[in-house]
Design a protein around this motif. Structure first.
Motif, PDB file in Angstrom:
ATOM      1  N   GLY A  53       0.491  -1.441   0.182  1.00 33.18           N
ATOM      2  CA  GLY A  53      -0.011  -0.146   0.007  1.00 33.18           C
ATOM      3  C   GLY A  53       0.756   1.171   0.017  1.00 33.18           C
ATOM      4  N   ASN A  54       2.248   0.995   0.566  1.00 35.85           N
ATOM      5  CA  ASN A  54       2.729   2.103   0.609  1.00 35.85           C
ATOM      6  C   ASN A  54       3.196   2.549  -0.413  1.00 35.85           C
ATOM      7  N   VAL A  55       3.803   1.949  -1.448  1.00 32.96           N
ATOM      8  CA  VAL A  55       4.184   1.987  -3.347  1.00 32.96           C
ATOM      9  C   VAL A  55       3.252   2.741  -4.062  1.00 32.96           C
ATOM     10  N   TRP A  56       1.833   1.069  -3.800  1.00 34.56           N
ATOM     11  CA  TRP A  56       1.188   1.619  -5.474  1.00 34.56           C
ATOM     12  C   TRP A  56      -0.413   2.428  -4.548  1.00 34.56           C
ATOM     13  N   ARG A  57      -0.659   2.826  -3.282  1.00 35.37           N
ATOM     14  CA  ARG A  57      -1.961   3.295  -3.121  1.00 35.37           C
ATOM     15  C   ARG A  57      -1.668   4.780  -2.725  1.00 35.37           C
ATOM     16  N   PHE A  58      -0.874   4.570  -1.827  1.00 32.99           N
ATOM     17  CA  PHE A  58      -0.107   6.200  -1.317  1.00 32.99           C
ATOM     18  C   PHE A  58       0.436   7.280  -2.702  1.00 32.99           C
ATOM     19  N   PRO A  59       0.853   6.483  -3.598  1.00 31.12           N
ATOM     20  CA  PRO A  59       1.677   8.107  -4.092  1.00 31.12           C
ATOM     21  C   PRO A  59       0.279   8.149  -5.123  1.00 31.12           C
ATOM     22  N   TYR A  60      -0.710   7.414  -5.240  1.00 31.80           N
ATOM     23  CA  TYR A  60      -1.845   7.807  -6.739  1.00 31.80           C
ATOM     24  C   TYR A  60      -2.831   8.211  -5.640  1.00 31.80           C
ATOM     25  N   ILE A  61      -3.216   8.344  -4.265  1.00 34.07           N
ATOM     26  CA  ILE A  61      -4.474   9.062  -3.696  1.00 34.07           C
ATOM     27  C   ILE A  61      -3.291  10.729  -3.669  1.00 34.07           C
ATOM     28  N   THR A  62      -2.289  10.573  -3.010  1.00 30.50           N
ATOM     29  CA  THR A  62      -2.028  11.879  -3.078  1.00 30.50           C
ATOM     30  C   THR A  62      -1.694  12.400  -4.473  1.00 30.50           C
ATOM     31  N   GLY A  63      -1.473  12.086  -5.755  1.00 28.54           N
ATOM     32  CA  GLY A  63      -1.823  12.597  -6.939  1.00 28.54           C
ATOM     33  C   GLY A  63      -3.059  13.200  -7.428  1.00 28.54           C
ATOM     34  N   ALA A  64      -4.371  12.176  -7.073  1.00 24.04           N
ATOM     35  CA  ALA A  64      -5.447  12.588  -7.178  1.00 24.04           C
ATOM     36  C   ALA A  64      -6.595  13.515  -6.642  1.00 24.04           C
ATOM     37  N   TYR A  65      -6.282  14.103  -5.236  1.00 24.01           N
ATOM     38  CA  TYR A  65      -6.681  14.536  -4.292  1.00 24.01           C
ATOM     39  C   TYR A  65      -5.449  15.487  -3.903  1.00 24.01           C
ATOM     40  N   GLY A  66      -4.726  16.594  -4.956  1.00 24.71           N
ATOM     41  CA  GLY A  66      -4.259  17.559  -4.905  1.00 24.71           C
ATOM     42  C   GLY A  66      -2.809  17.464  -3.973  1.00 24.71           C
ATOM     43  N   GLY A  67      -2.314  16.900  -4.371  1.00 28.58           N
ATOM     44  CA  GLY A  67      -0.893  16.709  -4.051  1.00 28.58           C
ATOM     45  C   GLY A  67       0.065  17.240  -2.677  1.00 28.58           C
ATOM     46  N   ALA A  68       0.340  17.777  -1.990  1.00 23.53           N
ATOM     47  CA  ALA A  68       0.743  18.342  -0.550  1.00 23.53           C
ATOM     48  C   ALA A  68      -0.838  18.736   0.294  1.00 23.53           C
ATOM     49  N   GLY A  80       6.399  15.709 -12.986  1.00 18.22           N
ATOM     50  CA  GLY A  80       5.868  14.658 -11.647  1.00 18.22           C
ATOM     51  C   GLY A  80       6.131  15.391 -10.058  1.00 18.22           C
ATOM     52  N   ILE A  81       7.477  15.955 -10.123  1.00 17.79           N
ATOM     53  CA  ILE A  81       7.593  16.362  -9.075  1.00 17.79           C
ATOM     54  C   ILE A  81       6.233  16.831  -8.185  1.00 17.79           C
ATOM     55  N   ALA A  82       6.625  18.197  -9.588  1.00 19.71           N
ATOM     56  CA  ALA A  82       5.255  19.149  -8.962  1.00 19.71           C
ATOM     57  C   ALA A  82       4.026  18.075  -8.814  1.00 19.71           C
ATOM     58  N   PHE A  83       3.217  17.356 -10.021  1.00 20.64           N
ATOM     59  CA  PHE A  83       1.880  16.989  -9.834  1.00 20.64           C
ATOM     60  C   PHE A  83       1.512  16.356  -8.018  1.00 20.64           C
ATOM     61  N   TYR A  84       3.185  15.891  -7.857  1.00 21.53           N
ATOM     62  CA  TYR A  84       2.819  14.865  -6.942  1.00 21.53           C
ATOM     63  C   TYR A  84       2.989  15.950  -5.873  1.00 21.53           C
ATOM     64  N   LEU A  85       3.704  17.025  -5.216  1.00 25.85           N
ATOM     65  CA  LEU A  85       3.801  17.579  -4.153  1.00 25.85           C
ATOM     66  C   LEU A  85       3.569  19.060  -3.903  1.00 25.85           C
ATOM     67  N   ALA A  86       3.261  19.335  -5.340  1.00 24.67           N
ATOM     68  CA  ALA A  86       2.990  21.028  -5.362  1.00 24.67           C
ATOM     69  C   ALA A  86       1.671  20.857  -4.992  1.00 24.67           C
TER      70      ALA A  86
END
Length: 458
Positions: free
Chosen positions: A26-41, A199-205
């Motif tokens: 879940g750390n690898v395939w779920r957490f990054p996905y929900i972070t990217g889908a629901y607003g990054g940071a 990709g970093i901006a999409f993920y964490l901004a």
């Protein structure tokens, strides 16, 4: 007179072992996905608040185990007040762990198989459609499914048979240190790819628009769900490691370090996945397709991709195997503590039991592919995941909450005394009302949402 309880050899061993139980797929395939889908940071901030909200449950599991010096199955009986029947729920430790491993061993087997496929170049030269067909072809072969699952079960049981210090602690410590080193190497490679910045901006901004489109309530529910499951509570898998821990350190501080390490791995995994996906123009999907189809396509396009792909699947394999070994230890210790069975005999018993119970999941993609237990398109894996993730884990977590906060349970004062024994961070005594009334309501809300989503998708 019973033999003295075996203890872990070091504090580092305890922290890595407990974190190894929590760190998983879940750390690898779920957490990054929900972070990217629901607003990054923005989602990361919500997730960290949710994680803070549920961390006390981890402290409770560790405290019950350390106070009783035994598995959850016996600990409830040791600590319960006279005339109560908390011990009747001790079976959660065994049944819950079995349900989890019935599908987790199969998925871990896929990762071990992909370590081999990537290392030998079996995926080299395949186009995106070809990688997808390769994965589906692997699922369709009963021999591959059973062989890889059997290797996982044998490995987990062999490590546990060696004992807590010589086997479980030593092997998981090696896996976790290796996992962290490979993780850092993969992150450094991913963030230096051309185009990785997007990709970093999409993920964490922070992206309030994405958060608004998804819906703030949906985002909070997703973050709470992830926080709840990432700390691996409810089936006693943390209780057993608390029972091997000395009283020289407060459990709140230890729980904070475990959660911090788990969160670090989850965030770093996103720094592998999103930069790589954006660098090669690939949509980062969720679930098994991300790991077994999307990422191999990226490695095929990357210079030195065979080496980096092999390292990635070794990293994933270590993450999954550390969880397998930790949960196997919970299962085997149940027979040792509750039934009084010698460790070697208990290991042999559960080797057979786990292998047999894992067969339906592995065969659910081929021999049993016509079985759709939760509606059209569902598999045996979906049923097993639903039973543990949406039912038994919630019940087990509520059990620990009420056991540690009510007078008819172990009691608040006893819990506080155990949690605060030793040096380190103290558990806030003022949290009793929150833990007794507010958190159970939050858990009930996640439980209901799980059924709403399931019924809505069926």
């Amino acid at each position: 007179m019973s033999a003295p309880r075996e203890m872990l050899g070091s504090r580092l061993g305890f922290l890595l072992l407990s974190a190894g139980c929590a760190i998983g797929l879940g750390n690898v395939w779920r957490f990054p996905y929900i972070t990217g889908a629901y607003g990054g940071a923005a989602l990361v901030g919500i997730y960290l608040l949710c994680l803070l909200a549920v961390t006390p449950i981890l402290v409770m599991e560790l405290a019950v185990g350390r106070a009783a010096r035994c598995n959850m199955g016996r600990a409830l009986k040791v600590l319960e007040p006279a005339g109560t029947c908390w011990h009747r729920c001790g079976w959660f430790a065994l049944v819950g762990s079995y349900l989890l491993m019935m599908f987790y061993t199969t998925v871990t087997g896929w990762l071990l198989a992909y370590c081999w496929y990537m290392a030998t170049g079996a995926l080299n030269g395949l186009d995106p459609a070809g990688v997808g067909r390769f994965f589906q072809g692997m699922l369709a072969r009963p021999s591959v499914q059973v062989l890889s699952m059997s290797l996982v079960v044998l490995t987990g049981c062999a490590v546990c048979a060696l004992g807590v210090r010589r086997g479980v602690e030593r092997v998981v410590k090696f896996m976790m240190l290796g996992l962290l080193l490979i993780l850092l190497a993969l992150v450094l490679r991913a963030v230096t790819l051309p185009g990785a910045g997007a990709g970093i901006a999409f993920y964490l901004a922070p992206d309030p628009q994405r958060l608004s489109q998804a819906g703030i309530f949906t985002a909070i529910n997703a973050a709470m769900n992830q926080a709840f499951f990432t700390i691996s509570v409810g089936i006693g898998s943390m209780t057993i490691f608390g029972s091997y821990q000395p009283k020289d350190r407060s459990l709140t501080g230890e729980a904070a370090l475990i959660v911090g390490l788990d969160t670090f791995v989850a965030i770093m995994a996103g720094l592998i996945i999103f930069p790589a996906c954006f660098a090669f123009g690939v949509n980062p999907g969720a679930g098994p397709g991300l790991v077994f189809v999307t990422l191999p396509n990226i490695f095929n396009s990357m210079e030195g991709g065979q080496i980096w792909g092999t390292l990635f699947f070794i990293f994933m394999g270590f993450a999954a195997l550390s969880t397998v070994i930790a949960v196997f230890e919970n299962i085997i210790s149940y027979s040792v503590d509750v039934w009084g069975m010698p460790r070697r005999r208990a290991t042999l018993l559960h080797l057979l039991g786990l292998w047999l119970c894992s067969l339906p999941c592995g065969l659910g993609f081929n021999v049993l592919s016509d079985v759709h237990p939760l509606g059209p398109g569902s598999t045996v894996l979906d049923l097993e995941d639903f039973l543990i993730s949406n039912n038994l884990l919630f019940a087990g977590t509520l059990l620990f909450l009420f056991f540690c906060t009510t007078r008819r349970g172990w009691g608040w004062e006893n819990f506080l005394a155990e949690a605060n024994a030793g040096r380190g961070l103290r558990f806030p005594a003022g949290l009793r009302f929150y833990l007794r009334w507010v958190l159970p309501c939050l858990i009930a809300g996640i439980f209901i949402m799980g059924y709403v989503e399931r019924l809505g998708g069926s």
